[in-house]
Scaffold this active site. Structure first.
Site, PDB file in Angstrom:
ATOM      1  CE  LYS A  40     -25.632 -40.070   8.659  1.00  0.00           C
ATOM      2  NZ  LYS A  40     -26.932 -40.767   8.665  1.00  0.00           N
ATOM      3  NE  ARG A  63     -32.234 -39.732  16.083  1.00  0.00           N
ATOM      4  CZ  ARG A  63     -31.687 -39.759  14.871  1.00  0.00           C
ATOM      5  NH1 ARG A  63     -30.496 -40.291  14.696  1.00  0.00           N
ATOM      6  NH2 ARG A  63     -32.335 -39.289  13.845  1.00  0.00           N
ATOM      7  NE  ARG A  87     -33.645 -34.966  14.281  1.00  0.00           N
ATOM      8  CZ  ARG A  87     -32.717 -35.447  13.452  1.00  0.00           C
ATOM      9  NH1 ARG A  87     -31.525 -35.773  13.905  1.00  0.00           N
ATOM     10  NH2 ARG A  87     -32.978 -35.620  12.180  1.00  0.00           N
ATOM     11  NE  ARG A 115     -34.813 -38.017   8.926  1.00  0.00           N
ATOM     12  CZ  ARG A 115     -34.526 -38.320  10.194  1.00  0.00           C
ATOM     13  NH1 ARG A 115     -35.482 -38.531  11.065  1.00  0.00           N
ATOM     14  NH2 ARG A 115     -33.279 -38.408  10.577  1.00  0.00           N
TER      15      ARG A 115
HETATM   16  P1  AMP Z   1     -30.002 -35.280  10.016  1.00  0.00           P
HETATM   17  O1  AMP Z   1     -29.901 -34.638  11.358  1.00  0.00           O
HETATM   18  O2  AMP Z   1     -28.678 -35.506   9.355  1.00  0.00           O
HETATM   19  O3  AMP Z   1     -30.852 -36.510  10.027  1.00  0.00           O
HETATM   20  O4  AMP Z   1     -30.753 -34.219   9.072  1.00  0.00           O
HETATM   21  C1  AMP Z   1     -32.062 -33.761   9.356  1.00  0.00           C
HETATM   22  C2  AMP Z   1     -32.664 -33.125   8.121  1.00  0.00           C
HETATM   23  O5  AMP Z   1     -31.872 -31.972   7.740  1.00  0.00           O
HETATM   24  C3  AMP Z   1     -32.703 -33.979   6.865  1.00  0.00           C
HETATM   25  O6  AMP Z   1     -33.829 -34.843   6.845  1.00  0.00           O
HETATM   26  C4  AMP Z   1     -32.752 -32.930   5.779  1.00  0.00           C
HETATM   27  O7  AMP Z   1     -34.028 -32.329   5.661  1.00  0.00           O
HETATM   28  C5  AMP Z   1     -31.808 -31.869   6.330  1.00  0.00           C
HETATM   29  N1  AMP Z   1     -30.403 -32.138   5.897  1.00  0.00           N
HETATM   30  C6  AMP Z   1     -29.365 -32.479   6.692  1.00  0.00           C
HETATM   31  N2  AMP Z   1     -28.242 -32.637   5.979  1.00  0.00           N
HETATM   32  C7  AMP Z   1     -28.569 -32.382   4.685  1.00  0.00           C
HETATM   33  C8  AMP Z   1     -27.848 -32.398   3.467  1.00  0.00           C
HETATM   34  N3  AMP Z   1     -26.545 -32.721   3.420  1.00  0.00           N
HETATM   35  N4  AMP Z   1     -28.518 -32.075   2.331  1.00  0.00           N
HETATM   36  C9  AMP Z   1     -29.813 -31.733   2.358  1.00  0.00           C
HETATM   37  N5  AMP Z   1     -30.572 -31.735   3.467  1.00  0.00           N
HETATM   38  C10 AMP Z   1     -29.957 -32.055   4.631  1.00  0.00           C
END
Ligand code: AMP
Length: 216
Positions: free
Chosen positions: A15, A129, A162, A173
């Site tokens: 994404k 990644r 990360r 996740r």
């Molecule tokens: P991502 O980079 O989108 O994989 O997000 C990394 C982490 O940020 C996730 O595992 C959540 O802990 C938090 N996070 C990101 N977007 C959201 C969201 N829309 N709602 C709640 N937590 C989020």
């Protein structure tokens, strides 16, 4: 006229990579909730400290703070003609809040590309990644390597892995995604906005399918 695109799909499906490419080719803002949390973390804000406790466990940050952060972001000038939303919404409450927020400036979610891939592929992808420290540009050691190992092609900053891309956290996740975010597939399907895209293809092929889907 505004264009708001929500990219839906599990962690590791690509994404973020696709959102960056689409934002560049459509001239829309790229809003990544994960990047916004990581930025807050880097700047040691209260929001960043709160978010970290959830992110480290692979859990979602509570809806109220997440919604407020995205509302504030959507009000900025660069979102006047629309945005590519990456990682938000992740729960039905967030999707409702997004609908209300966009309606305030006569906008709506126009399309929701739903990028899919099998779980073993997601784990493999997140494992390799690397993310750029300055702006969050994303690379993969096999599928999308930088020209120079460890250095971002775009801004020359250091690439790092990360913490939440470790295997145990990724598995968590994915579980959280299945439980809390999967309902959004039906949410947007019933509203006639969902377009399914196979994410198990080369980056360029996924981009082509996405661009074609956005034109329909
Ligand atoms: P991502 O980079 O989108 O994989 O997000 C990394 C982490 O940020 C996730 O595992 C959540 O802990 C938090 N996070 C990101 N977007 C959201 C969201 N829309 N709602 C709640 N937590 C989020």
């Amino acid at each position: 006229m505004t264009t708001f695109i929500v990219l839906l799909g599990p962690p590791g499906v690509g994404k973020g990579t696709q959102a960056e490419i689409l934002a560049r080719s459509t001239n829309l803002a790229h809003i990544s909730s994960g990047d916004l949390f990581r930025e807050n973390l880097k700047n040691q804000t209260d929001l960043g400290k709160l978010a970290k406790s959830y992110m480290d466990k692979g859990e979602l940050v509570p809806d109220d703070v997440t919604i407020k952060m995205i509302r504030d972001r959507l009000k900025r000038d660069d979102c006047k003609s629309g945005a590519i939303l990456d990682g938000f919404p992740r729960t039905p409450a967030q999707a409702d809040a997004l609908e209300k927020t966009l309606a305030e400036f006569s906008g709506q979610v126009d399309k929701v590309p739903y990028i899919t891939a099998a779980e073993d592929i997601l784990i493999e992808r997140t494992g390799g990644r690397f993310t750029c420290r300055a702006s969050g540009h994303i690379y993969h050691e096999t599928f999308n390597p930088p020209v120079k190992v460890g250095v971002c092609d775009i801004d020359g900053s250091e690439l790092y892995q990360r913490d939440d891309d470790k295997k145990e956290t990724v598995t968590k996740r994915i579980r959280v995604y299945l439980e809390q975010t999967m309902p959004l597939v039906e949410y947007y399907r019933t509203r006639g906005k969902l377009v399914e895209i196979n994410g198990d293809q080369a980056v360029e092929q996924v981009t082509q399918k996405l661009l074609a889907a956005l034109k329909t």
